[in-house]
Design a protein around this motif. Sequence first.
Motif: not given
Length: 325
Positions: A132-149
């Motif tokens: 919500l507070e991000a202004r420039h960039e969000i970088l993510t390593f999403q290891t817990d995929l796939p996830q529930p809908p």
Amino acid sequence: MSTTLGLEALDRTVYQMMLDRPALGVAELAAELAVAPDQIHACLDRLFALQLVQASFEAPSRFTVVDPVLGVKRLLDQQHDELLRRQHQMASSHQALVRILAGSGGPAQRADGVELLAGPDAVRRRLERLALEARHEILTFQTDLPQPPTALRTVHESHAHALRRGVAVRTVGPDSIRDDATTVAHTRALVAQGGQVRTVATLPTPLVVVDGTYALVPVDPADSGKGALQLAAPGMIAPLLALFEQVWGTAVPLVGDPAGAGRVPSEQERALLTLLAQGHTDESAALQLHISARTARRIMASLNERLGARSRFEAGLRAARLGWV
């Protein structure tokens, strides 16, 4: 539209009649519309407040309609000003709420740029706040995929909101998500809004970095139930940013990633990949393409770099996944 602009049905009718028949007074309007004169007076008051009628120069006790084009423009200007006022009010309320929430994170342990977030709920709340507070960039390593809908929708809505504010969103997931139709569908929707999603064979650890200022890493990568650490010290953030960029450079777009558009091979590159996939050596592939073996090796080295591949075999797999061969 008139109701949206603040005009009731009777107001609109009175305005139209005054426009068509300027000589009508309050009594005549009331008689024509079969309403009480007080209702006409109320209509005129509203129309005057909206600057759609004004006092007549010829008869100051009466009203005359404003030119329709000018009147609508004034009305739209008023609505625009009111919208800006409400947006400013909402922004102020939002900032105040964020300040309140910033002091209500619950029990946490802080020390020298490190905050312990105990448990998945605390981590989820902090991720939502950072997004919500991000202004420039969000970088993510999403290891817990796939996830529930439901979880995917929550992440998608958070990232979509950030993208609408002009925040860049880059995510890396495991190659295994390519076989999950729900994840791919959500990814396509995110990419359509400007997000970027890539995959690699394996990821080193779950990671979120926001604006190059804050990072979340798991307390125990093998057990998400133990919570996460929020890091804020520059000396801790810098190596995590470097790690992300290194992995990002070797990852392959999951779907139509905008940053991957320039990676489409030329006809010669595609032909070389096809020949090598068929088992040709550099020399025999070069002979087929009427180029030197050195040129073939140079082209292949360039393709390896663009694909982020460490070997010819890995390059073949990634090229096939992208539809290059």
